[in-house]
Design an enzyme around this catalytic site. Sequence first.
Site, PDB file in Angstrom:
ATOM      1  N   ASP A 253      37.820 -26.750  58.067  1.00 35.94           N
ATOM      2  CA  ASP A 253      38.084 -27.707  59.119  1.00 35.94           C
ATOM      3  C   ASP A 253      38.917 -28.839  58.515  1.00 35.94           C
ATOM      4  O   ASP A 253      38.890 -29.063  57.308  1.00 35.94           O
ATOM      5  CB  ASP A 253      36.747 -28.247  59.654  1.00 35.94           C
ATOM      6  CG  ASP A 253      36.923 -29.117  60.876  1.00 35.94           C
ATOM      7  OD1 ASP A 253      37.862 -28.876  61.642  1.00 35.94           O
ATOM      8  OD2 ASP A 253      36.112 -30.046  61.052  1.00 35.94           O
TER       9      ASP A 253
ATOM     10  N   GLU B 126      11.552  -5.627  32.935  1.00 37.34           N
ATOM     11  CA  GLU B 126      10.657  -6.374  33.819  1.00 37.34           C
ATOM     12  C   GLU B 126      11.033  -7.847  33.911  1.00 37.34           C
ATOM     13  O   GLU B 126      10.748  -8.507  34.907  1.00 37.34           O
ATOM     14  CB  GLU B 126       9.206  -6.252  33.319  1.00 37.34           C
ATOM     15  CG  GLU B 126       8.585  -4.865  33.484  1.00 37.34           C
ATOM     16  CD  GLU B 126       8.895  -3.942  32.318  1.00 37.34           C
ATOM     17  OE1 GLU B 126       8.437  -2.794  32.337  1.00 37.34           O
ATOM     18  OE2 GLU B 126       9.619  -4.378  31.392  1.00 37.34           O
TER      19      GLU B 126
ATOM     20  N   ASP C  67      31.786 -25.677  64.988  1.00 35.50           N
ATOM     21  CA  ASP C  67      31.939 -24.921  63.747  1.00 35.50           C
ATOM     22  C   ASP C  67      30.773 -23.973  63.487  1.00 35.50           C
ATOM     23  O   ASP C  67      30.878 -23.089  62.629  1.00 35.50           O
ATOM     24  CB  ASP C  67      32.060 -25.882  62.558  1.00 35.50           C
ATOM     25  CG  ASP C  67      33.265 -26.792  62.674  1.00 35.50           C
ATOM     26  OD1 ASP C  67      34.366 -26.272  62.879  1.00 35.50           O
ATOM     27  OD2 ASP C  67      33.099 -28.023  62.582  1.00 35.50           O
TER      28      ASP C  67
ATOM     29  N   GLU D 128      13.846  -0.500  21.477  1.00 35.26           N
ATOM     30  CA  GLU D 128      12.537  -0.141  22.029  1.00 35.26           C
ATOM     31  C   GLU D 128      12.386   1.374  22.139  1.00 35.26           C
ATOM     32  O   GLU D 128      11.283   1.912  22.005  1.00 35.26           O
ATOM     33  CB  GLU D 128      12.354  -0.769  23.414  1.00 35.26           C
ATOM     34  CG  GLU D 128      12.163  -2.276  23.404  1.00 35.26           C
ATOM     35  CD  GLU D 128      12.160  -2.868  24.805  1.00 35.26           C
ATOM     36  OE1 GLU D 128      12.053  -4.088  24.908  1.00 35.26           O
ATOM     37  OE2 GLU D 128      12.267  -2.104  25.785  1.00 35.26           O
TER      38      GLU D 128
ATOM     39  N   ASP E 120      31.779 -29.398  60.418  1.00 33.07           N
ATOM     40  CA  ASP E 120      30.763 -30.427  60.618  1.00 33.07           C
ATOM     41  C   ASP E 120      30.273 -30.518  62.052  1.00 33.07           C
ATOM     42  O   ASP E 120      29.275 -31.150  62.329  1.00 33.07           O
ATOM     43  CB  ASP E 120      31.295 -31.800  60.179  1.00 33.07           C
ATOM     44  CG  ASP E 120      32.588 -32.166  60.887  1.00 33.07           C
ATOM     45  OD1 ASP E 120      33.044 -31.391  61.753  1.00 33.07           O
ATOM     46  OD2 ASP E 120      33.155 -33.234  60.576  1.00 33.07           O
TER      47      ASP E 120
ATOM     48  N   VAL F 197       8.621   2.753  31.603  1.00 31.22           N
ATOM     49  CA  VAL F 197       8.264   1.328  31.645  1.00 31.22           C
ATOM     50  C   VAL F 197       9.097   0.538  30.638  1.00 31.22           C
ATOM     51  O   VAL F 197       9.567  -0.564  30.913  1.00 31.22           O
ATOM     52  CB  VAL F 197       6.754   1.134  31.372  1.00 31.22           C
ATOM     53  CG1 VAL F 197       6.422  -0.343  31.196  1.00 31.22           C
ATOM     54  CG2 VAL F 197       5.936   1.727  32.501  1.00 31.22           C
ATOM     55  N   ALA F 198       9.326   1.131  29.456  1.00 29.33           N
ATOM     56  CA  ALA F 198      10.077   0.441  28.407  1.00 29.33           C
ATOM     57  C   ALA F 198      11.520   0.188  28.831  1.00 29.33           C
ATOM     58  O   ALA F 198      12.121  -0.831  28.461  1.00 29.33           O
ATOM     59  CB  ALA F 198      10.043   1.276  27.119  1.00 29.33           C
TER      60      ALA F 198
ATOM     61  N   ASP G 131      12.113 -12.056  25.637  1.00 30.41           N
ATOM     62  CA  ASP G 131      13.387 -11.955  26.362  1.00 30.41           C
ATOM     63  C   ASP G 131      13.681 -13.184  27.226  1.00 30.41           C
ATOM     64  O   ASP G 131      14.822 -13.616  27.338  1.00 30.41           O
ATOM     65  CB  ASP G 131      13.374 -10.725  27.282  1.00 30.41           C
ATOM     66  CG  ASP G 131      14.166  -9.572  26.669  1.00 30.41           C
ATOM     67  OD1 ASP G 131      14.822  -9.795  25.639  1.00 30.41           O
ATOM     68  OD2 ASP G 131      14.135  -8.475  27.235  1.00 30.41           O
TER      69      ASP G 131
END
Length: 919
Positions: free
Chosen positions: A331, A289, A648, A713, A644, A284-285, A744
């Site tokens: 174009d 996340e 196209d 960590e 346009d 998990v560390a 973070d």
Amino acid sequence: MIIMKSENKAATMPLTQLLSDLKTSDQGLSEDVAAARLKTVGQNTIHRQKQQSQLLIFLKNFTSLMAILLWVSGIIAMLSGSVELGIAIWAVNIINGVFSYWQEHRAAKATDSLMAMLPTYTRVHRDGKVKQINALDLVPGDVFDLQAGNAVPADARLLEATSVQVDQSALTGETVPESKSVEFTPGEGKYAESNIVYAGTAVGAGTAKAVVIATGMATEFGKIASLTEKQSNLTSPLTLELNRLTKQISIIAMIIGLLFFLTATFFVHYPVNQSFIFALGMIVAFIPEGLLPTVTLSLARGVQKMAKRHALVKDLNSVETLGETTVICSDKTGTLTQNQMTVNHIWVPTGEFTVSGQGFVNNGQVEKDGQPVSKVGTPDLNRLISIAALNNDTQVENNGKLKKPKILGTPTEAALVILCQKAGFDTAAHLKIMPRVKELPFDSRRKMMTTVHREGNQLDIYVKGALSDLLGQCTQIQVNGISREITAADKESIDAANEKYAAQGLRSLAFAYRSIPFKNQTQVDGLEIANAEKQLIFVGLTAMSDPPRPEIYGAVKKCHEAQIKIIMVTGDSQLTAKSIAMQIGLTSDKARVITGAELDTLNDHDLKEALQEEIIFARVAPEQKYKIVSTLQSMGEVVASTGDGVNDAPALKKANIGVAMGVTGTDVAKDAANMILTDDNFASIVAAIEEGRVVYSNLQKFLLYILNSNMPEAVPSALFLFSRGLIPLPLTIMQILTVDLGTDLLPALGLGSEAAEPGVMQQPPRAKTAHLLSKRILWKAFAWYGAIASVISTLAYFFANLQAGWPNRALLSSGVGYSRATTMTLAAIIFCQIAAALNCRTEEESIFKVGIFSNHIIWVGIVVEVLLLMILSYTPVLQSVFHMTPLLGQDWLFLCVIPIPIVLVEEGRKWVQRKRKRS
């Protein structure tokens, strides 16, 4: 059942046979027959593929690899006994998914584009009467009327036509309207049959009566829409990269978790169940996340910045894809050019004049006081301007709210109207003096238009048209206001001027007149083509074009510097396409021009070879644009395609980035595109590409920032393990979560808002082999920033214990002393993050040069993370949850000193790197 004929067959077969095949007549159908036929063939509408439900679109945001990893992380946290941790991780995933859905849903507004292009009502002949019906109810065999301003509701063959000109730019991309008539002439390029009108186009001038040959999906409009809908959306490079990153991080986390499990079991001799829970905590560390919400918010920030630069991005991941673009298939009409015909030059026998925004400059001569002439000052120019103004059925309405004036008529005549306005010619006043008494409309056979004006006892016959047709009817020429017999030398001069304009991609229009005494109304009524358009006096030529956008020159240069190739793909003619391409610096005169007809003869190998050189595509059909984009992608290019028109849309859908024009673009193109330009400006594409490159660079910056905290960590847990538990765990799981989801995020968002570093558009597009998580980032995150932060946070842990009396007193795993030590470890990591946030802002440039306080969002993030630390430390309820306690004054002094040496050490490294690069 009616047999549908192709447009080409319907154009060439005898009209009587076509009407017979359609089981109709030139008077149309009866209501009963039409109703029965409607049940058989269905409504005149475009059937779009079933759209994905909003529920599935919503759920998509929770099923990416990173999202799945977070779901699994939450489960792991709960299994390890940290229910709060698991719930928090899931909450982050839910908030991120909801935000992503909301952002994309807001950007991608659902519009029924195809129906918006079709007219609502049509005047149709049924049961011998003219009725107004809903265009949805048109069926093959119906006969309907058209007039200037009408949109064409279905593919149809003309039964009657008077001076009909149709704007087919939505299908062909060509600026100049097509002249239509009852007689068949093939024309140049697709959709050029003179006696066929197509759904989705618009009548610019004239009136007509036509019989429907195809409706709904059987129309050319429908076929293009069908081709567009068959294209599946490509997975964006960023999505692929994030999936790759997720796999890499998952593997790293699993390996580290396994190593910690084995160490805890066989080295520390932890019970297997506790070792497993400990290893789950380490997994998990090591899973960041905060990465997914940070990426999402950074992309959303990029979308907002692009919107300010006139580029509306519909899909968040498309932001980064722009930064990888290697080729732009552009174009011409409305993208590189202004989509507004403009007179550039006037040629009269006495000289040539260049038309500017202020007036006319006599080429080769010095004007009075060096200024352009704002009023026409020569007899020949006066006469030409009079013909251009009075022999004209178009109106130009200037609306202050619009960037471009509204044209009621044809673009060619609109250019003449604006020319006359520049000359200061009062058309309304002149029409009062010499009103129009007769008109001989333009038709595609003779390619001329004539108006007759009476002024007292004189009739002035004004004629404009194609030089090849008009010059043959001229017996005289006007020079300095005096008419004389036209000579062979005169004709050579005129032809030479015309050829010069043609070589420049300009379209010329010739003007002539004739004056005769007025006798009576019978004389006027008797004027026809045969006796009016003869013995004319030639006056001069105008040369016009759809001019390039003023800002296009700098945009093209910027693309070339960024090593982005631009390929013009247009429905316009070869001469015009190459002229514009050379004028704006897109290509040199050595560029190869391939027409649609030639493209059909090229195999894949030959086309790939051609695409490696300077190349322009002209007179191409929709499926050919699609082929060009597909071939480029097969060559490994990241393709942005602009456009346009309806024509196209397939290429826009196929491209990695489809870019539609927001002002002049059809809704079909906008639906197919990933990005819409709100100002129809090619320069906005270049700005968006620059922003895309900045976004990718910033993604790497905050990826580096987020990963660097993983080392400090993990190291405390390693100390715990390798000391066999003698050193109590310096950082708890909840404190690790505080780093990953709390401190973070905001500084990382600030990095996502970092301005471009110098030279971002002087570098080539990033290679496909380059990845977000590169060896360089891993090295800096773990072996440099991470190692420094690990040493400092470990020192902070022992510093707190030193204050508590260690080493005379053993380290404790409980009590206020232990809580203060873990709080100090967390605080040290946070203050290392402050330094990392500043260091990550630039790759090589000094932070002091770009401005240490120039990014306000980062400093807001820094203040917030310090406040969060204080809230967790000083709030009793939160202290127990996060195992924290208030810090002492000397602790804060120690912490405040931490960022200074880290920033200075990194500044030294960057200085060495810059010095090496220069040498």
